[in-house]
Design a protein around this motif. Structure first.
Motif, mmCIF file in Angstrom:
data_model
loop_
_atom_site.group_PDB
_atom_site.id
_atom_site.type_symbol
_atom_site.label_atom_id
_atom_site.label_comp_id
_atom_site.label_asym_id
_atom_site.label_seq_id
_atom_site.Cartn_x
_atom_site.Cartn_y
_atom_site.Cartn_z
ATOM 1 N N GLU A 1 0.829 -1.199 0.000
ATOM 2 C CA GLU A 1 0.000 0.000 0.000
ATOM 3 C C GLU A 1 0.870 1.259 0.000
ATOM 4 O O GLU A 1 1.835 1.370 0.764
ATOM 5 C CB GLU A 1 -0.935 0.016 1.214
ATOM 6 N N ASN B 1 2.836 3.107 3.039
ATOM 7 C CA ASN B 1 3.151 2.188 4.125
ATOM 8 C C ASN B 1 4.673 2.096 4.244
ATOM 9 O O ASN B 1 5.318 1.218 3.691
ATOM 10 C CB ASN B 1 2.539 0.804 3.848
ATOM 11 N N SER C 1 6.353 -1.281 5.665
ATOM 12 C CA SER C 1 6.411 -2.402 4.709
ATOM 13 C C SER C 1 7.399 -2.110 3.589
ATOM 14 O O SER C 1 8.104 -3.010 3.129
ATOM 15 C CB SER C 1 5.030 -2.690 4.134
#
Length: 64
Positions: free
Chosen positions: A22, A25, A28
């Motif tokens: 995403e 993010n 991540s």
């Protein structure tokens, strides 16, 4: 991510692996970068999660 990437690439012989993360993010994205992935030029992929719109960025490891 690094262990699964190494297994897929080195043991199974997968030439290219992709992650869809995403947009925004940062955690991540940092994990992907640390595992050797790079952000691609693929346009963000629109999606939805529980009614919430989102954009997924594509990260790649290896070569096609």
């Amino acid at each position: 991510v690094r262990v699964m990437t190494d297994f897929a690439h080195d043991t199974v012989g997968v030439v290219q692996l992709l992650l869809e993360i995403e947009e925004g993010n940062a955690a991540s994205a940092a994990v992907a970068r640390a595992a050797g992935y790079h952000l691609t030029d693929v346009p963000p992929i629109p999606g939805e999660d529980k009614g919430r719109p989102l954009l997924l960025r594509t990260w790649a490891y290896g070569y096609a």
